[in-house]
Structure formats: C-alpha cells, structure tokens
Design a protein around this motif. Structure first.
Motif, PDB file in Angstrom:
ATOM      1  N   GLU A   1       0.749  -1.168   0.297  1.00 24.57           N
ATOM      2  CA  GLU A   1      -0.085   0.165  -0.027  1.00 24.57           C
ATOM      3  C   GLU A   1       0.710   1.195  -0.014  1.00 24.57           C
ATOM      4  O   GLU A   1       0.505   2.249  -0.547  1.00 24.57           O
ATOM      5  N   THR A   2       1.791   1.250   0.700  1.00 19.95           N
ATOM      6  CA  THR A   2       2.817   2.328   0.835  1.00 19.95           C
ATOM      7  C   THR A   2       3.438   2.745  -0.490  1.00 19.95           C
ATOM      8  O   THR A   2       3.182   3.943  -0.830  1.00 19.95           O
TER       9      THR A   2
ATOM     10  N   THR B   1      -1.301   5.231 -11.499  1.00 21.43           N
ATOM     11  CA  THR B   1      -1.632   4.071 -10.663  1.00 21.43           C
ATOM     12  C   THR B   1      -1.087   2.841 -11.150  1.00 21.43           C
ATOM     13  O   THR B   1      -1.070   2.459 -12.304  1.00 21.43           O
TER      14      THR B   1
ATOM     15  N   PHE C   1       2.231   1.758  -3.376  1.00 27.47           N
ATOM     16  CA  PHE C   1       1.129   1.886  -4.343  1.00 27.47           C
ATOM     17  C   PHE C   1       0.699   3.426  -4.292  1.00 27.47           C
ATOM     18  O   PHE C   1       0.404   4.007  -5.244  1.00 27.47           O
ATOM     19  N   ASN C   2       0.537   3.689  -2.975  1.00 29.59           N
ATOM     20  CA  ASN C   2       0.097   5.464  -2.722  1.00 29.59           C
ATOM     21  C   ASN C   2       0.893   6.410  -3.401  1.00 29.59           C
ATOM     22  O   ASN C   2       0.448   7.309  -3.733  1.00 29.59           O
ATOM     23  N   TRP C   3       2.329   5.933  -3.347  1.00 26.28           N
ATOM     24  CA  TRP C   3       3.276   6.900  -3.749  1.00 26.28           C
ATOM     25  C   TRP C   3       3.254   6.788  -5.147  1.00 26.28           C
ATOM     26  O   TRP C   3       3.345   8.196  -5.783  1.00 26.28           O
ATOM     27  N   CYS C   4       2.950   5.881  -5.986  1.00 26.34           N
ATOM     28  CA  CYS C   4       2.878   5.884  -7.311  1.00 26.34           C
ATOM     29  C   CYS C   4       1.763   6.887  -7.786  1.00 26.34           C
ATOM     30  O   CYS C   4       1.945   7.441  -8.723  1.00 26.34           O
ATOM     31  N   ARG C   5       0.477   6.464  -7.033  1.00 20.93           N
ATOM     32  CA  ARG C   5      -0.629   7.314  -7.672  1.00 20.93           C
ATOM     33  C   ARG C   5      -0.650   8.907  -7.151  1.00 20.93           C
ATOM     34  O   ARG C   5      -0.926   9.563  -8.061  1.00 20.93           O
ATOM     35  N   ASP C   6       0.012   9.113  -5.978  1.00 18.17           N
ATOM     36  CA  ASP C   6      -0.068  10.380  -5.497  1.00 18.17           C
ATOM     37  C   ASP C   6       1.053  11.270  -5.971  1.00 18.17           C
ATOM     38  O   ASP C   6       0.962  12.553  -6.184  1.00 18.17           O
ATOM     39  N   SER C   7       2.524  10.612  -6.092  1.00 18.15           N
ATOM     40  CA  SER C   7       3.499  11.528  -6.421  1.00 18.15           C
ATOM     41  C   SER C   7       4.179  11.329  -7.766  1.00 18.15           C
ATOM     42  O   SER C   7       4.538  12.338  -8.309  1.00 18.15           O
TER      43      SER C   7
ATOM     44  N   PRO D   1      -5.244  -1.722  -3.993  1.00 19.82           N
ATOM     45  CA  PRO D   1      -3.770  -1.752  -3.369  1.00 19.82           C
ATOM     46  C   PRO D   1      -3.675  -2.931  -2.464  1.00 19.82           C
ATOM     47  O   PRO D   1      -4.354  -3.361  -1.930  1.00 19.82           O
TER      48      PRO D   1
ATOM     49  N   ASN E   1       6.638   1.184   5.444  1.00 15.88           N
ATOM     50  CA  ASN E   1       6.099   2.728   5.882  1.00 15.88           C
ATOM     51  C   ASN E   1       6.732   3.477   7.025  1.00 15.88           C
ATOM     52  O   ASN E   1       6.382   4.579   6.975  1.00 15.88           O
TER      53      ASN E   1
END
Length: 551
Positions: free
Chosen positions: A317-318, A330, A320-326, A355, A462
């Motif tokens: 998830e960590t 996705t 995954f979220n970085w790829c999407r947000d930064s 995720p 994380n």
C-alpha cells in the motif's frame, strides 16, 4: 470509471495461427517501414543511438546466415549472454527466424552457473558480451557441444571457433529466407531456479508470446497508444525483461529504451524524462528505491508516464499510494512465472486496482486458488495459485511452456490434472481479486498462527527508517518460530535498541499482535536474485544454521 472486467473477460477469445514465429511478428513485418524506430540505446560510456526495425532486421539476417554457416540447425540451442543492447535484440531475431532456440543467460552468472546451463542445454553457439569471455573460457572445455563463440565488442578473433561480432556479420548478406515454424515449435529455453535441486530449463514455444499479450496490453492501460515509448530496467536475459518488455513492445512495432547501465533512482527518472517514456515495468524494489530517493518526482522531472506495471513481489500500500499520488500513475500489479507468464493482474482504467492485490485473471486465462489435492477453494481461503490448460470457454491457453528441458518428472509434478501449479499462495475475494500471501515455502506458523511476510514487510516499509526489509521465521523451541525482520536502514538513520522498539511498536500498532517482529537484525543489503526479488530463502537458511549451532 465503470468496472469493465466481466465483459472483457467473458468476450475474449484466443486466435493462435498454426504457423507463427516471434521474429516475423516482432521485427520483419515492421522492417518494411524504413524509418520506424525500434530501440533507443544508451550506456554508461555516454553513447546514445537509435535503431530502426529495418536496421535490426538487416543485422538479424546477417547473423542468421552466419549461424547457418557455423552449422546451427533447427531446434539447436544458441546461448545469448548479453545485457540490454542492440545486439541482444538482433540475436533473438536471428535465432527465432532460423527455427533455432534462444537461451538467454545473465551477465551476472559466474562460471559455475554458466557451465551448468551451457552443458545441460547442449548449446552449440554462445553469443556473448566481451565482459563474459573470461568466464566462458573457464568452462568451455567442459561444455563439449559448444562449438563457437561470437563476441560482441571483441578486438580480435581466432578465426576458427571464436568470432568477433562485427567482423563476422560483415561477411554475410543482409537478406535471409526465414524458416516456417509452427506456433507450438520451441523458441526459448529459460532456466528457472526452484526451491530445491538445480535450475530447470523451461522450454517455451513461439505461441507463448501470444499468451502474454492480453496481460501486457491490459497492464499498460491498453498499450499501445500514439507516441508510446516503453522502458524497463529488467534484464533482457530474464522473462521479466524479455517477455514483459522487449518482445511485446516490438510485437506492436513501438520503440523501447535499452540502457546498459547500472540502475539508480536518479538515473531512472532522468532516463524517463530524456526519452519521453510513457510505459514502464519496474520491480517493487526499484520503486522503493525511487520513492525513498525522490519523494516528489514531478517537482524535479518532466515525466510523460501514463502506465506502470510492477511484478515479482507485492507492491504494498505504501508504494502503491506513492505511485498514484507522487508519480501520478496508478501501478498495475501483475503476476506470472516463466512457465506461464502474465496471467493475473490489474488494468486500473478498465477495472479498479485494489492496493496490495495481485489483480484478477487476465482475459484468456482461467486462474484459481487450489488446495493440495488440486480442488478449487472458495473465496477467502488461502491456497496455491494455479492456471488451467484451457480458458473459460474451453479453448487451449497458449501461454504455457512445453516442458522442463529433459526433466519429465519435474514437468509432470508441475501439474495436478489440467491445473498448472505456481507454488505461490494467495486468497481470492468475492470480486475475483487475488491477494498474494507469499511463496508456499515463505509461509510459516508462529504460536499456531499462519504468517505471511508480505503484510509485515509492507508495514515496516511505511516507517521512514526502513529502506528495505525481509521477514522470515526464526526457529523457536516454544513457539515453533518467531517473526524476525532483516532491515536495511534508510539514509540518516542508525541502529539502536530504541529504534528496534520503535519499529516493533510500529507493527504492533498496525497489524495483529502475533505479527510484530520479535527480533530485528539490521543488515547492509538484502540477498537478491538477479531479477530484483528478495531471497528470503537465504535468510531463512541462515536462521536455521544459527539455531542448529545454538543447540
């Protein structure tokens, strides 16, 4: 965006021609367009060059003629010991179109690894990088079938059995009449490391490329789109680099970036910016490095990335979220093996990516979770991921390997009836998403609880002090095993008892009480495979050895 999965899956049908050749569909048909770019190449020496499909095909023809002159015949094995460079693509084209079998080998292999594969396969020619010549020379006398070497960047040749690439190709014509091959004819021999015994050679047919294509297209958000440029640091000597990057990109006639240079996070971002990369395949380990090194990449780089696939291990998830947000993309996770690749994954523009999930079976593949007897398990239960020989409509799935090279027992044991077992554990939810639980031999029990390392590793990752981590069982007389974490610290952090306690509390506060690592050991680097996977087996065996010593 609506979930389109069921319609895509139910309406899919395979179309496998009787005659099929990888070289024809990946290069020859595109070579008629003389300006179509196939490859952008760069190396650590600062060289930059672009190659057309026409140029690759012309040199592939010269090499096919040369190989025939050296006595290579249909179905004989030709070793390709080369990194990402134009000659690697040329070698594959040449071998496939003459009906021979390409055997890619990594430059990271030492003499023993090379000897085993060259001897076991009875390769008759090896096309090698000059840097591999010393290792090949060391073992050549023990590989009696190996008649000739072709050395890229060689400065001299003996004229009899060792040939300089450029000098050899210059003596042959740039036209070649390709042999007709059937879709079921062998094309590739790729050695895979198992949990026990020596590596096994997975013999792959030409049709296996067709079996890869639905997953490749889906995981890259319906590749190709106008202007697409593909890149992956994955070695072209492995399935991940060859079947997940080089060959499918060339199948569609689009450009791929080849970089014969050491991977680093900064270089990765610079390369993607320089070449306008739109689609990439990056291992979770690479993504972790990039996330830690450049937390906000779009503030420093002008990126065109529109699709990102990751495989080898769970992204978590960590990341995954970085790829999407930064990173602004996705990530589509994918799962497969050399023997049957690209079978499960995500395509977030067609169905939601969850995720941590491996995704759903790609169209054309019937994938389930089975127990030891080969029975399909209901949703929620953990079992082994397996793929059926036939798709949901009863037609043969072309993705499968032919056999393990001269190992019929291993071939038979790979199957339970029509189910081909992967050795990887997962559960499936009510919507058909698979959730990875680790390799069958990575799972362990502690105090009666069944433990999978992935969730614990993702939780630790994380924490800002953790650059990389691997979780394994530590033998314990009372509990059977304790959860132990080997941790590589991020820059700016130092090991201490206080940090150990902090990391334990970090996990205990987020996961079940029995999942927190009872012991943490800091390590400079985790043992890795050449394809970027953490070798938990090495660490597990280390703990077993230590336990035996203590007793």
């Amino acid at each position: 965006m609506p979930d389109q999965y069921r319609a895509l899956y139910d309406n899919f049908r395979w179309h496998v021609p009787r005659e099929f050749n990888i070289a024809e569909v990946c290069c020859r048909r595109w070579s008629q367009e003389t300006t179509r770019i196939a490859l952008h190449f760069e190396n650590d020496a600062g060289a930059h060059a672009s190659f057309t499909y026409a140029a690759l095909q012309a040199d592939g023809n010269r090499l096919s003629n040369a190989l025939q002159a050296l006595g290579v015949r249909r179905s004989e094995r030709v070793a390709i010991v080369l990194p990402q460079r134009p000659e690697t693509a040329i070698a594959h084209i040449a071998v496939y179109q003459m009906g021979a079998v390409a055997m890619p080998l990594s430059l990271l292999f030492g003499p023993e690894a090379l000897e085993y594969r060259l001897h076991d396969s009875e390769a008759v020619v090896a096309i090698i990088d000059a840097s591999a010549l010393a290792a090949i020379d060391e073992v050549r006398a023990r590989c009696p079938a190996l008649r000739h070497l072709i050395v890229v960047d060689a400065h001299a040749e003996d004229g009899a059995t060792c040939h300089a690439w450029s000098a050899l190709l210059s003596r042959f014509d740039a036209t070649f009449a390709p042999l007709i091959t059937l879709a079921d004819d062998p094309a590739l021999l790729i050695y895979t490391s198992g949990t026990t015994g020596p590596p096994k050679g997975a013999l792959m047919p030409h049709r296996a490329l067709i079996g890869n294509l639905p997953g490749f297209v889906a995981s890259h958000n319906w590749f190709p789109q106008p202007g697409d440029v593909f890149w992956s640091p994955a070695d072209w000597a492995w399935t991940g680099g060859l079947m997940d990057a080089l060959l499918p990109t060339m199948y569609f006639g689009f450009p791929i970036v080849g970089a014969n240079r050491r991977f680093s996070a900064d270089r990765a971002f610079e390369l993607m910016q320089r070449h306008g990369v739109t689609s990439a395949f990056l291992f979770p380990t690479a993504l972790k490095m990039m996330m830690k090194s450049v937390p906000d990449p779009r503030a420093r780089y002008r990126l065109k990335l529109r699709s990102l696939m990751s495989a080898g291990e769970a992204v978590g998830e960590t990341v995954f979220n970085w790829c999407r947000d930064s990173l602004g993309v996705t990530v589509n996770e994918m799962f497969g093996q050399t023997e049957m690749n690209y079978i499960v994954g995500n395509s977030h523009q067609k169905w939601p990516a969850r995720p941590g999930s491996m995704g759903r079976p790609y169209p054309g593949h019937r994938v389930e979770v089975v127990n030891d007897a080969g029975d399909v398990l209901p949703a929620g239960e953990i079992g082994e991921v397996a793929i059926n020989r036939s798709d949901a409509s009863g037609h043969a799935d072309p993705v499968f390997f032919l056999e393990y090279w001269r190992n019929p027992n291993a071939t038979r044991s790979k199957f339970s009836g029509d189910w081909c077992r992967t050795g990887d554990l997962a559960s499936v939810d009510g919507d058909g998403y698979l959730w990875y639980q680790g390799r069958a031999d990575d799972m362990f029990k502690a105090a009666g609880y069944r433990i999978g390392p992935s969730e614990i590793e993702n939780c630790l990752l994380n924490h800002p002090a953790v650059a990389n981590v691997a979780v394994v069982p530590k033998p314990d007389a009372e509990r059977g095993a304790l959860v132990k974490a080997f941790i590589v610290l991020a820059d700016g952090h130092v090991q201490s008892n206080a940090l150990i306690e902090q990391l334990q509390l970090h996990v205990r506060g987020k996961l079940a009480p029995y999942e927190y690592p009872k012991e943490i050991e800091f390590i400079d680097a985790l043992p890795m495979t050449t394809t970027g996977k953490v070798q938990r087996r090495v660490l597990r065996e280390l703990e077993q050895t230590r336990a035996a010593t203590r007793s």
